[in-house]
Design an enzyme around this catalytic site. Sequence first.
Site, PDB file in Angstrom:
ATOM      1  N   CYS A 113     -11.257   5.397   2.437  1.00 16.64           N
ATOM      2  CA  CYS A 113     -10.233   6.037   3.531  1.00 16.64           C
ATOM      3  C   CYS A 113      -9.903   8.005   3.324  1.00 16.64           C
ATOM      4  O   CYS A 113      -9.909   7.976   4.441  1.00 16.64           O
ATOM      5  CB  CYS A 113      -8.841   5.216   3.324  1.00 16.64           C
ATOM      6  SG  CYS A 113      -9.261   3.752   3.235  1.00 16.64           S
ATOM      7  N   HIS A 255      -4.053  10.401   6.663  1.00 11.38           N
ATOM      8  CA  HIS A 255      -4.265   8.929   6.868  1.00 11.38           C
ATOM      9  C   HIS A 255      -3.348   7.764   7.214  1.00 11.38           C
ATOM     10  O   HIS A 255      -2.277   7.551   6.452  1.00 11.38           O
ATOM     11  CB  HIS A 255      -4.807   8.147   5.217  1.00 11.38           C
ATOM     12  CG  HIS A 255      -5.778   6.856   5.612  1.00 11.38           C
ATOM     13  ND1 HIS A 255      -6.375   6.690   6.764  1.00 11.38           N
ATOM     14  CD2 HIS A 255      -5.469   5.474   4.171  1.00 11.38           C
ATOM     15  CE1 HIS A 255      -6.658   5.231   6.876  1.00 11.38           C
ATOM     16  NE2 HIS A 255      -6.449   5.474   5.280  1.00 11.38           N
ATOM     17  N   ASN A 285      -5.597   0.716  10.615  1.00 11.38           N
ATOM     18  CA  ASN A 285      -6.028   1.629   9.880  1.00 11.38           C
ATOM     19  C   ASN A 285      -7.739   1.444  10.181  1.00 11.38           C
ATOM     20  O   ASN A 285      -8.225   0.588   9.106  1.00 11.38           O
ATOM     21  CB  ASN A 285      -5.940   1.118   8.098  1.00 11.38           C
ATOM     22  CG  ASN A 285      -6.336   1.252   7.184  1.00 11.38           C
ATOM     23  OD1 ASN A 285      -6.748   2.749   7.281  1.00 11.38           O
ATOM     24  ND2 ASN A 285      -6.163   1.194   6.123  1.00 11.38           N
TER      25      ASN A 285
HETATM   26  O1  UT7 Z   1      -5.841   2.567   3.235  1.00 14.46           O
HETATM   27  C1  UT7 Z   1      -5.615   1.617   1.971  1.00 14.46           C
HETATM   28  C2  UT7 Z   1      -5.945   0.715   2.937  1.00 14.46           C
HETATM   29  N1  UT7 Z   1      -4.725  -0.386   2.274  1.00 14.46           N
HETATM   30  C3  UT7 Z   1      -2.921   0.076   2.120  1.00 14.46           C
HETATM   31  O2  UT7 Z   1      -3.145   0.551   2.940  1.00 14.46           O
HETATM   32  C4  UT7 Z   1      -1.940  -0.865   2.251  1.00 14.46           C
HETATM   33  C5  UT7 Z   1      -0.701  -0.635   1.205  1.00 14.46           C
HETATM   34  N2  UT7 Z   1       0.289  -1.854   1.265  1.00 14.46           N
HETATM   35  C6  UT7 Z   1       0.838  -1.623   2.730  1.00 14.46           C
HETATM   36  O3  UT7 Z   1       0.526  -0.883   4.017  1.00 14.46           O
HETATM   37  C7  UT7 Z   1       1.392  -3.405   2.220  1.00 14.46           C
HETATM   38  O4  UT7 Z   1       1.756  -3.384   0.940  1.00 14.46           O
HETATM   39  C8  UT7 Z   1       1.657  -4.373   3.556  1.00 14.46           C
HETATM   40  C9  UT7 Z   1       1.516  -4.268   4.780  1.00 14.46           C
HETATM   41  C10 UT7 Z   1      -0.007  -4.824   3.020  1.00 14.46           C
HETATM   42  C11 UT7 Z   1       1.820  -5.497   2.550  1.00 14.46           C
HETATM   43  O5  UT7 Z   1       3.607  -5.254   3.070  1.00 14.46           O
HETATM   44  P1  UT7 Z   1       4.474  -4.946   1.789  1.00 14.46           P
HETATM   45  O6  UT7 Z   1       5.726  -5.214   2.302  1.00 14.46           O
HETATM   46  O7  UT7 Z   1       4.127  -4.870   0.573  1.00 14.46           O
HETATM   47  O8  UT7 Z   1       5.126  -6.692   1.799  1.00 14.46           O
HETATM   48  P2  UT7 Z   1       4.397  -7.619   0.906  1.00 14.46           P
HETATM   49  O9  UT7 Z   1       3.880  -7.909   0.288  1.00 14.46           O
HETATM   50  O10 UT7 Z   1       5.933  -7.607  -0.322  1.00 14.46           O
HETATM   51  O11 UT7 Z   1       5.432  -9.344   1.331  1.00 14.46           O
HETATM   52  C12 UT7 Z   1       6.697  -9.643   1.436  1.00 14.46           C
HETATM   53  C13 UT7 Z   1       6.981 -10.906   2.035  1.00 14.46           C
HETATM   54  C14 UT7 Z   1       6.468 -12.206   1.103  1.00 14.46           C
HETATM   55  O12 UT7 Z   1       7.060 -12.814   1.672  1.00 14.46           O
HETATM   56  P3  UT7 Z   1       8.281 -13.743   0.355  1.00 14.46           P
HETATM   57  O13 UT7 Z   1       7.830 -13.968  -0.973  1.00 14.46           O
HETATM   58  O14 UT7 Z   1       9.352 -12.184   0.805  1.00 14.46           O
HETATM   59  O15 UT7 Z   1       8.991 -14.798   1.151  1.00 14.46           O
HETATM   60  C15 UT7 Z   1       4.978 -11.863   1.753  1.00 14.46           C
HETATM   61  O16 UT7 Z   1       4.949 -13.248   1.339  1.00 14.46           O
HETATM   62  O17 UT7 Z   1       6.079 -10.714   3.427  1.00 14.46           O
HETATM   63  C16 UT7 Z   1       4.866 -12.003   3.380  1.00 14.46           C
HETATM   64  N3  UT7 Z   1       3.490 -11.683   3.960  1.00 14.46           N
HETATM   65  C17 UT7 Z   1       3.381 -11.734   4.780  1.00 14.46           C
HETATM   66  N4  UT7 Z   1       4.505 -12.131   6.124  1.00 14.46           N
HETATM   67  C18 UT7 Z   1       3.663 -12.927   7.610  1.00 14.46           C
HETATM   68  C19 UT7 Z   1       2.603 -10.774   3.372  1.00 14.46           C
HETATM   69  N5  UT7 Z   1       2.161 -10.774   4.395  1.00 14.46           N
HETATM   70  C20 UT7 Z   1       1.796 -10.997   5.636  1.00 14.46           C
HETATM   71  C21 UT7 Z   1       2.119 -11.038   6.973  1.00 14.46           C
HETATM   72  N6  UT7 Z   1       2.766 -11.655   7.473  1.00 14.46           N
HETATM   73  N7  UT7 Z   1       0.496 -10.165   7.397  1.00 14.46           N
END
Ligand code: UT7
Length: 328
Positions: A113, A255, A285
């Site tokens: 990226c 980005h 993204n």
């Molecule tokens: O160019 C570089 C590319 N990468 C990035 O930019 C990624 C950077 N990271 C992020 O943008 C975030 O970490 C994410 C958007 C990927 C995830 O957001 P988060 O706030 O870190 O969520 P999390 O992984 O802490 O998950 C929170 C909850 C979990 O459930 P519980 O344990 O609270 O019940 C996950 O299981 O959300 C759940 N979850 C989802 N729910 C619906 C995780 N992914 C999803 C999903 N849809 N796609």
Amino acid sequence: MFKTKIAGIGSFLPEKVLTNHDLEKMVDTSHDWIVQRTGIERRHVIAEGEGTSDMIVRAAQKALKDANMKAEDLDLILVATLSGDYKMPATSCIVQSKLGARNVMAFDLNAACSGFLYSVIVADQFIRTGFYKNILVVGAESLTRMLDYKDRDTCILFGDGAGAFILTRAEEKETNVILTGHARAEGQHAELLWAEAGGTKVPFSQAVLDNKSHFMKMKGKEIFKNATRTMAACCKEALESTNTSPEQIDWIVPHQANLRITEAVADQFKFPLSKVISTVHETGNTSAASIPIAFDMAVADGRIQRGQLILLTAFGAGLTAGSVLLRY
Ligand code: UT7
């Protein structure tokens, strides 16, 4: 030493759109979750039968027109991508032929990226030394072809597109130029975001296909933390090396990965969100393509104007990060 200016810009987003509601039918997710956690509402998907080079050509033709140049005027073609048409040869060579450019130097650069900013920094060096005059720099990705649409950790985030700048030598008195660029890599974090198989270390095999280890895998939370840290560090370097204060910046074009990441970076410098360009709701993204697409959209809708001071910043797999400060 010469200086580099942006002579033209252009971008291309494919017509096909994948909405959050479409994704609800494919994985266990919801429109509301995706919007709240990322700001993404939709992303564009490359047309069947097309490759990354097809999107690049459309973006590049717009940038050439904007610069009032022809493909024959180009001295170098530099394509930032991790999702080129083929494993070999470089997509930049395909672009050289499709554009009808002269048999000039053409190469791809993979910094994920951060690739577009890495490429702008490289092109700037060629122009500063006088080695080349007119350079096409493109960021382009077909990431939807590298995703497992059963993995909600990744498939909700990414989209396809291309964005192009024509960089050229500025006249001596011109002040609308690239002021500085900074980039870094932290390979110790490579496994936080990668496609492990399909290269030379883990070549393609039936086991790879069965394990789906050729698809992109990500540790989202770790990436999030590192993203804010490394982008902030690169922005600080750009500001300090040019004696610029955050208040002097007209726009920051980060980005486009996640609205929350952008907000966290803006907050560290007390940049008001009204000065941050965000297009992530429309594009998702698009990795190396995200900054030139966002820049082009913001010029098209009148937000970014000639003469303004703009800070670009990115992070990505590698881990890589970078910043470029320019007066447009
Ligand atoms: O160019 C570089 C590319 N990468 C990035 O930019 C990624 C950077 N990271 C992020 O943008 C975030 O970490 C994410 C958007 C990927 C995830 O957001 P988060 O706030 O870190 O969520 P999390 O992984 O802490 O998950 C929170 C909850 C979990 O459930 P519980 O344990 O609270 O019940 C996950 O299981 O959300 C759940 N979850 C989802 N729910 C619906 C995780 N992914 C999803 C999903 N849809 N796609």
